[in-house]
Design a protein around this motif. Structure first.
Motif, PDB file in Angstrom:
ATOM      1  N   UNK A  19      -0.768   6.524  -0.918  1.00 35.17           N
ATOM      2  CA  UNK A  19      -0.725   5.261  -1.656  1.00 35.17           C
ATOM      3  C   UNK A  19      -1.934   5.227  -2.598  1.00 35.17           C
ATOM      4  N   UNK A  20      -1.726   4.995  -3.891  1.00 37.60           N
ATOM      5  CA  UNK A  20      -2.852   5.078  -4.834  1.00 37.60           C
ATOM      6  C   UNK A  20      -3.828   3.912  -4.768  1.00 37.60           C
ATOM      7  N   UNK A  21      -3.660   3.040  -3.803  1.00 39.76           N
ATOM      8  CA  UNK A  21      -4.692   2.030  -3.532  1.00 39.76           C
ATOM      9  C   UNK A  21      -5.168   2.275  -2.100  1.00 39.76           C
ATOM     10  N   UNK A  65      -8.544   2.184  -6.569  1.00 44.98           N
ATOM     11  CA  UNK A  65      -7.299   2.602  -7.221  1.00 44.98           C
ATOM     12  C   UNK A  65      -7.495   4.043  -7.659  1.00 44.98           C
ATOM     13  N   UNK A  80      -7.897   1.204   0.910  1.00 41.93           N
ATOM     14  CA  UNK A  80      -8.734   0.059   1.296  1.00 41.93           C
ATOM     15  C   UNK A  80      -9.792   0.557   2.272  1.00 41.93           C
ATOM     16  N   UNK A 134     -11.434  -2.000  -2.286  1.00 45.90           N
ATOM     17  CA  UNK A 134     -10.215  -1.234  -2.561  1.00 45.90           C
ATOM     18  C   UNK A 134     -10.485  -0.257  -3.699  1.00 45.90           C
ATOM     19  N   UNK A 182      -0.259  -4.158  -9.067  1.00 46.03           N
ATOM     20  CA  UNK A 182      -0.507  -3.001  -9.927  1.00 46.03           C
ATOM     21  C   UNK A 182       0.653  -2.010  -9.892  1.00 46.03           C
ATOM     22  N   UNK A 208       2.199  -1.491  -3.224  1.00 43.79           N
ATOM     23  CA  UNK A 208       0.746  -1.344  -3.083  1.00 43.79           C
ATOM     24  C   UNK A 208       0.218  -2.641  -2.480  1.00 43.79           C
ATOM     25  N   UNK A 209      -0.535  -2.544  -1.402  1.00 41.26           N
ATOM     26  CA  UNK A 209      -0.819  -3.743  -0.606  1.00 41.26           C
ATOM     27  C   UNK A 209      -1.614  -4.859  -1.305  1.00 41.26           C
ATOM     28  N   UNK A 210      -2.720  -4.540  -1.937  1.00 42.07           N
ATOM     29  CA  UNK A 210      -3.613  -5.601  -2.395  1.00 42.07           C
ATOM     30  C   UNK A 210      -3.404  -5.919  -3.886  1.00 42.07           C
ATOM     31  N   UNK A 211      -3.674  -4.971  -4.743  1.00 40.40           N
ATOM     32  CA  UNK A 211      -3.591  -5.231  -6.176  1.00 40.40           C
ATOM     33  C   UNK A 211      -2.136  -5.463  -6.619  1.00 40.40           C
TER      34      UNK A 211
END
Lengths: 142, 341
Positions: free
Chosen positions: A73-75, A102, A77, A100, B139, B134-137
């Motif tokens: 996943x490109x994010x 990116x 945490x 986080x 995006x 994508x969990x937070x942003x």
């Protein structure tokens, strides 16, 4: 047995062995795990990945092997720990934060490859809930 | 052969400020081509090689800016593409249509503008969490390309170059208006944090920071965090027009809409109330650091100006954007056509 996990050191060794046994003359360069000190990795995937290393190593057109681990996943945490150390080298105060990141998707490593065999299940396989035989199940995806 | 028309702000344009391509397309043109938003993004992606952020606009809808100002038109889907491709899982994100609901208006008071100024229009802001991979942003990411904050903050994740394109500026590109190009500076750096609470909002999916609070929460640091980012915004006259419309609809900074410096400056000079007491200590510390103190907010302006006077003097009254140059949107954005597979 299905949910057993492999030690990080054993995981790396298995990849090295898969390359060496298949094509001892071909160099294997592993990157992306430099900051991982201890971990248990999915055993089922470990076997499949070792086979992938073997498959690439045995390809006559391959001269050397890049083994890259990057976030799926490109994010990502992360927990951040800002820790104060006292006179005796013992932590005395810490602030815990979150951040986080990116990051690019895997595509940046694949641009020069004419053939890409994507064996990953879609992420939805881990989260889509199906009702089967009256029971709610989560697909395992291994 | 039918081709999909879109507007492109190319990588390297705006005197080198653009770190990636930004493609903007009208939903009406997408429909004319018989495409879904996702297929339209794929067609645009295929027509461009480098990292690209793609936004699809419904010009008949309505949206909110992060500080709670309502604006006609809305981004209904965003994408990111690189080397002609959109990532199969993270590259495309649709925005959620927000249903009109009296209870919603009570919880999110800035939406009173919907009734007053944009009645009947469909509302879109950010994505539904159920559609977010994508969990937070909020995006979309493909390769190097990153289209963040529901299509208003774009980045190349390898060069790490970034451009801020506040919503009203993008709307101006779509409407062939004018754009202001420059660097964000301290004012906008602070302004970015002055959000309103929204479910499925542009920046946050949950109602995290109410009007009068700050998402930054970092005191004097806030003015430095986003101070040197290329910025393509609306002209100050157009920006001021939307703020005036919100204030005239009864919106109070600090209570209903965010305390962005541009909002505060216009409210004060026109004599609209500012809910100073409702501004959190943390938000006030950030505003203090750029000269927008509580005392300044409480002081009456020497002379209140009319809307027409504010619009005429908008460049002088509305703070923000360092080294600003204004040009026609058509001088910045090129018309392009994507082949449809």
């Amino acid at each position: 047995m299905k949910l057993m996990h492999t030690k990080l050191t054993e995981f790396v060794q298995r990849m090295v062995d898969a390359a060496r046994l298949s094509a001892p003359e071909k160099k294997l360069n592993i990157s992306g795990m430099e900051n991982v000190r201890t971990a248990k990795l999915q055993s089922l995937r470990t076997g499949r990945i070792a086979n992938a290393v073997k498959e690439i190593a045995e390809d006559d057109d391959v001269e050397s092997i890049e083994f890259i681990i990057c976030p799926r996943c490109p994010e990502t945490m992360h927990t951040v720990i800002v820790k104060g150390i006292g006179k005796e080298g013992k932590g005395n105060k810490a602030i815990v934060e979150t951040v986080d990141m990116l990051v690019p998707t895997e595509d940046i490593y694949l641009v020069d490859c004419e053939q890409v065999v994507d064996r990953r299940p879609m992420m939805s396989v881990y989260t889509d809930v199906e009702v089967k035989d009256g029971e709610t199940q989560v697909q395992a995806g291994a | 052969m039918v081709k999909l028309k879109y507007k492109l702000v190319p990588n390297g344009s705006a005197e080198g400020k653009m770190p990636l391509n930004v493609a903007l397309v009208n939903l009406k043109d997408v429909k004319v081509c018989g495409l879904t938003p996702e297929k339209a993004c794929a067609a645009i992606a295929k027509s461009l090689d480098g990292p690209t952020a793609i936004n699809i606009f419904d010009m008949e809808a309505v949206t909110t800016t992060s500080d709670g100002i309502m604006v006609d038109s809305a981004i209904v889907a965003m994408a990111a593409s690189d080397r002609g491709k959109i990532h199969r899982e993270y590259g495309f994100v649709p925005m959620a249509e927000i249903e009109y609901d009296d209870e919603l208006i009570a919880i999110e008071p800035h939406l009173k503008q919907w009734d007053t100024n944009y009645k009947g229009r469909r509302l879109y802001r950010g994505p539904d969490v159920a559609d977010k991979k994508i969990p937070v942003h909020n995006v979309a990411i493909s390769g190097r390309a990153c289209n963040n904050n529901s299509g208003t903050e774009m980045m190349d994740l390898v060069t790490m170059g970034e451009v801020l394109m506040p919503y009203i500026g993008q709307k101006e590109i779509m409407a062939d208006g004018e754009v202001a190009i420059g660097l964000t500076g301290e004012i906008i750096s602070v302004a970015i944090g002055m959000t309103v609470k929204e479910k499925f909002g542009r920046v946050f999916s949950t109602r995290r920071y109410r009007a009068g609070d700050t998402a930054h929460g970092s005191k004097e640091m806030a003015k430095t965090l986003k101070a040197e980012i290329p910025c393509i915004a609306a002209s100050k006259r157009v920006h001021a027009g939307y703020i005036i419309k919100a204030l005239q609809a009864g919106m109070v900074p600090g209570r209903d809409i965010g305390c962005a410096p541009a909002v505060l400056a216009i409210a004060k000079i026109m004599g609209f109330p500012i809910n100073v007491e409702n501004i959190t200590e943390m938000a006030q510390a950030e505003l203090d650091s750029i000269g927008f103190t509580a005392d300044w907010m409480r002081e009456k302006a020497e002379k209140h100006l009319t809307a027409e006077e504010v619009l005429a003097r908008a460049d002088e009254i509305v703070p923000g954007i360092v080294g600003m140059e204004v040009c026609k949107a058509s001088e910045l954005a090129e018309i392009r056509y994507a082949e449809i597979p």
